[in-house]
Design an enzyme around this catalytic site. Structure first.
Site, PDB file in Angstrom:
ATOM      1  CB  ALA A  22     -10.497  -3.082  -2.787  1.00 11.48           C
ATOM      2  CB  ALA A  23      -9.702   2.502  -5.061  1.00 14.51           C
ATOM      3  N   GLY A  24      -7.887   1.768  -2.661  1.00 14.07           N
ATOM      4  CA  GLY A  24      -6.697   2.019  -1.835  1.00 14.07           C
ATOM      5  C   GLY A  24      -5.851   0.762  -1.690  1.00 14.07           C
ATOM      6  CG  ASP A  25      -7.282  -2.667   0.305  1.00 15.98           C
ATOM      7  OD1 ASP A  25      -6.659  -1.986   1.140  1.00 15.98           O
ATOM      8  OD2 ASP A  25      -8.361  -3.240   0.561  1.00 15.98           O
TER       9      ASP A  25
END
Ligand code: ATP
Length: 303
Positions: free
Chosen positions: A252-255
């Site tokens: 979830a880094a991108g989120d």
């Protein structure tokens, strides 16, 4: 932050069910696992939580099932101070779930049953989008039907609100949709699928970003994992480096990055500053375990 626009997140909500075991099961095999975890997930929900914790006024629009998972998701959103008035309940399909097996090396295999997410339709969003304004930011991903995302993006564009599309998972989009986007935020793989240019370094990221701008997107960010993000606007072209941290879990880094970006834009930060802000938030996220649980609060952000 007072005076800033709303952040309207239109996207998925799932429950992730994670079994950790020594090895992943082969087809037909049963493996006795070690631990079981149930976590809220879905790109839409993850990005909404990130935005809310960082100080955004978030409205979450999603479709849940008439079941315990859907009810739990709504109460989690309420705990994060989000507006849940546009979460609708599907009477037929269950809430979205992801079944995740993780082995001792961190390798995983995942099956997703989108359930009610697949029934989020333009009709469920009409009233919400009628009231969206030029100050507001709309944040979308592609874990809902593409035709619903396309409808919402066009409507937001008509209403002059800025749209951020995180095109994940990558999916073909109508060519005339690109000029409706204020910002597109693919990762390297998604940028490759959207442009046909394999993104492997800064030069190829720049080339893919230029192609997306030629299609009509106003601004492009290609996220490059620990390297940071490539930003292309009218007046800027280059990598904005990510803070160096020891990553523990990049889930979830991108989120987190996208949720933070929406907050920065709602607060009218210029894009270069917004990318740096999002990079700082995502760097905090990767130092902790989990998806929504790893999203940082505004008070944790360096000045
Ligand atoms: P994921 O699928 O893990 O959510 P993604 O593939 O969508 O991520 P990435 O490009 O891997 O997106 O990461 C998004 C952003 O998160 C990066 O642009 C960067 O700012 C930050 N980030 C990711 N990994 C790291 C890391 N190891 N150290 C610091 N920042 C990171």
């Amino acid at each position: 932050m007072s005076g800033s626009g709303k952040i309207v997140v239109i996207g998925s909500s799932n429950t992730d069910m994670v079994v950790k075991s020594r090895k992943l099961p082969a087809p037909g095999e049963t493996v006795i696992g070690e631990t079981f975890l149930m976590n809220p997930g879905g790109k839409g929900a993850n990005q909404a939580v990130a935005a809310a914790r960082l100080g955004g006024k978030v409205i979450m629009a999603a479709r849940i099932g008439n079941d315990v998972f859907g009810k739990q998701a709504v109460s989690q959103f309420e705990n994060e101070n989000m507006d849940t008035a546009f979460i609708t309940v599907d009477k037929e399909l269950p809430s979205g779930v992801a079944l995740i097996n993780v082995d001792a090396n961190g390798e995983n295999c995942i099956s997703v049953a989108p359930g009610s997410n697949s029934k989020l339709s333009p009709g469920h969003l009409e009233q919400l989008l009628e009231n969206i304004s030029g100050q507001d930011i709309a944040l979308l991903q592609l874990e809902i039907p593409v035709e619903t995302a396309v409808f919402a993006i066009r409507k937001c564009f008509d209403k002059k609100s800025r749209v951020i599309l995180n095109p994940a998972p990558a999916s073909p989009l109508p060519e005339d949709l690109f000029p409706c986007l204020f910002l597109i935020t693919p990762n390297e793989t998604e940028a490759g699928l959207l442009t046909g240019i394999q993104v492997t370094d800064i030069q190829s990221a720049a080339e893919a970003a230029r192609q997306l701008r030629t299609k009509g997107v106003a601004n492009v960010i290609i996220t490059l994992g620990s390297k940071g993000a490539f930003l292309l606007t009218d007046s800027y072209s280059g990598v904005i480096a990510a803070p160096q941290v020891t990553a523990v879990d990049t889930t979830a880094a991108g989120d987190c990055f996208n949720g933070a970006l929406a907050v920065a834009l709602a607060e009218e930060m210029p894009l270069e500053k917004a990318v740096a802000f999002a990079g700082k938030a995502a760097a905090l996220c990767v130092t902790r375990l989990g998806a929504q649980s790893s999203m940082p609060y505004r008070s944790e952000m360096p000045a």
